[in-house]
Design a protein around this motif. Sequence first.
Motif, PDB file in Angstrom:
ATOM      1  N   ASP A 191     -23.923  -5.363  47.060  1.00 21.71           N
ATOM      2  CA  ASP A 191     -23.975  -4.294  48.052  1.00 21.71           C
ATOM      3  C   ASP A 191     -23.642  -4.821  49.437  1.00 21.71           C
ATOM      4  O   ASP A 191     -23.127  -4.090  50.285  1.00 21.71           O
ATOM      5  CB  ASP A 191     -25.369  -3.652  48.069  1.00 21.71           C
ATOM      6  CG  ASP A 191     -25.647  -2.854  46.805  1.00 21.71           C
ATOM      7  OD1 ASP A 191     -24.683  -2.321  46.223  1.00 21.71           O
ATOM      8  OD2 ASP A 191     -26.810  -2.779  46.392  1.00 21.71           O
ATOM      9  N   HIS A 192     -23.960  -6.096  49.677  1.00 24.05           N
ATOM     10  CA  HIS A 192     -23.712  -6.709  50.983  1.00 24.05           C
ATOM     11  C   HIS A 192     -23.065  -8.083  50.773  1.00 24.05           C
ATOM     12  O   HIS A 192     -23.726  -9.112  50.912  1.00 24.05           O
ATOM     13  CB  HIS A 192     -25.016  -6.859  51.767  1.00 24.05           C
ATOM     14  CG  HIS A 192     -25.739  -5.561  51.977  1.00 24.05           C
ATOM     15  ND1 HIS A 192     -25.301  -4.613  52.869  1.00 24.05           N
ATOM     16  CD2 HIS A 192     -26.844  -5.057  51.383  1.00 24.05           C
ATOM     17  CE1 HIS A 192     -26.125  -3.575  52.831  1.00 24.05           C
ATOM     18  NE2 HIS A 192     -27.057  -3.813  51.946  1.00 24.05           N
ATOM     19  N   GLU A 207     -24.924   1.339  55.355  1.00 22.01           N
ATOM     20  CA  GLU A 207     -24.311   0.080  54.973  1.00 22.01           C
ATOM     21  C   GLU A 207     -23.839  -0.657  56.216  1.00 22.01           C
ATOM     22  O   GLU A 207     -23.662  -0.082  57.287  1.00 22.01           O
ATOM     23  CB  GLU A 207     -23.134   0.314  54.023  1.00 22.01           C
ATOM     24  CG  GLU A 207     -22.040   1.183  54.606  1.00 22.01           C
ATOM     25  CD  GLU A 207     -20.934   1.509  53.618  1.00 22.01           C
ATOM     26  OE1 GLU A 207     -20.983   1.027  52.477  1.00 22.01           O
ATOM     27  OE2 GLU A 207     -20.022   2.252  53.997  1.00 22.01           O
ATOM     28  N   ASN A 255     -27.744   3.824  50.393  1.00 20.49           N
ATOM     29  CA  ASN A 255     -26.974   2.609  50.655  1.00 20.49           C
ATOM     30  C   ASN A 255     -25.837   2.446  49.648  1.00 20.49           C
ATOM     31  O   ASN A 255     -25.117   1.458  49.675  1.00 20.49           O
ATOM     32  CB  ASN A 255     -27.879   1.375  50.626  1.00 20.49           C
ATOM     33  CG  ASN A 255     -28.435   1.104  49.240  1.00 20.49           C
ATOM     34  OD1 ASN A 255     -28.543   2.017  48.417  1.00 20.49           O
ATOM     35  ND2 ASN A 255     -28.801  -0.132  48.973  1.00 20.49           N
TER      36      ASN A 255
END
Length: 311
Positions: free
Chosen positions: A129-130, A194, A223
Amino acid sequence: MLTSDDLAFFSVLTGSKSLAEAARKLNVTPPAVTQRLRALEEKVGFRLIDRSGRQLLLTEEGSLVASHGITVREAIDGLTEALHDRKGVVHGHLRVAAPHGFGRLYVAPVVEAFARQHKGATATLELSDHPTAMVVESCDVVVHIGGAAHLDQVRTTLAPNPRVLCASPEYISSAPPVTSPADLVRHRCLAIRENEEDVTLWRFTGPEQENVTVRVDPVMSSNDGAVVREWALAHQGIMIRSAWHVAQDLADGRLLQIIPEWRLPSADIVAMLGSRHGRSARTAAFLTMLRQSLKPPPWESHRAISQKTEE
């Protein structure tokens, strides 16, 4: 005197929870691992691992050997890589990180093609996700969408990626008209949390290059961009989404672009390179393949996105 084989063996031990696990990694028996560890400790004259508990714990001297082992291994790997690069040979292990959705759709096929084309190399793709939260120095390439991210890292733009304000036809037909950004405060808005952005402050540039910001109060947020897209398709409200993710929906009429004459900040697709990997032959080869796969950007073939977002 310790050898590179000794350090490689000890590196496997330090990365294992038990001698049995180390034995499995080395494809030998646990007694063989114990015997080799004892021989190594006799060679250096210190106890390197405390084996009194259930887990392997490094002694102070063991930590010293482990840290120097990493330095030596990186030096050997760097030398090997440099020699292969002199020959223009794509070699070694390619490590790539990318966001989940974009990575599955656009990066994973290129990683597969890279491994198929370059038999002397292996590859790992880490979807997150990151992805920028990962240590760039541990990867060859980190693919990132939008935002400044790590300004101290080497960056190269792979493809333009406008953002699009859109909603389903069903929502638009049942809600008040949107003729300017100011009208959004009267609408159900969906936010994607995000890149540590202020996701409730939506920024626009108008036809006369005027800048307007609108503070929205999202009825729902997530997110996960895929989740927010599904909410929009379910007629729950208006969202801002990257062109790569909604171009097909726009082309098929499942989503409609709203006030296209008002542009949103772009979220270009970029690659961040670790300084140690930026010059390697495998990184150069992969970036060439990735850039070619995105040229022209596949989402630009869906002409439902207003030309004004591409200026």
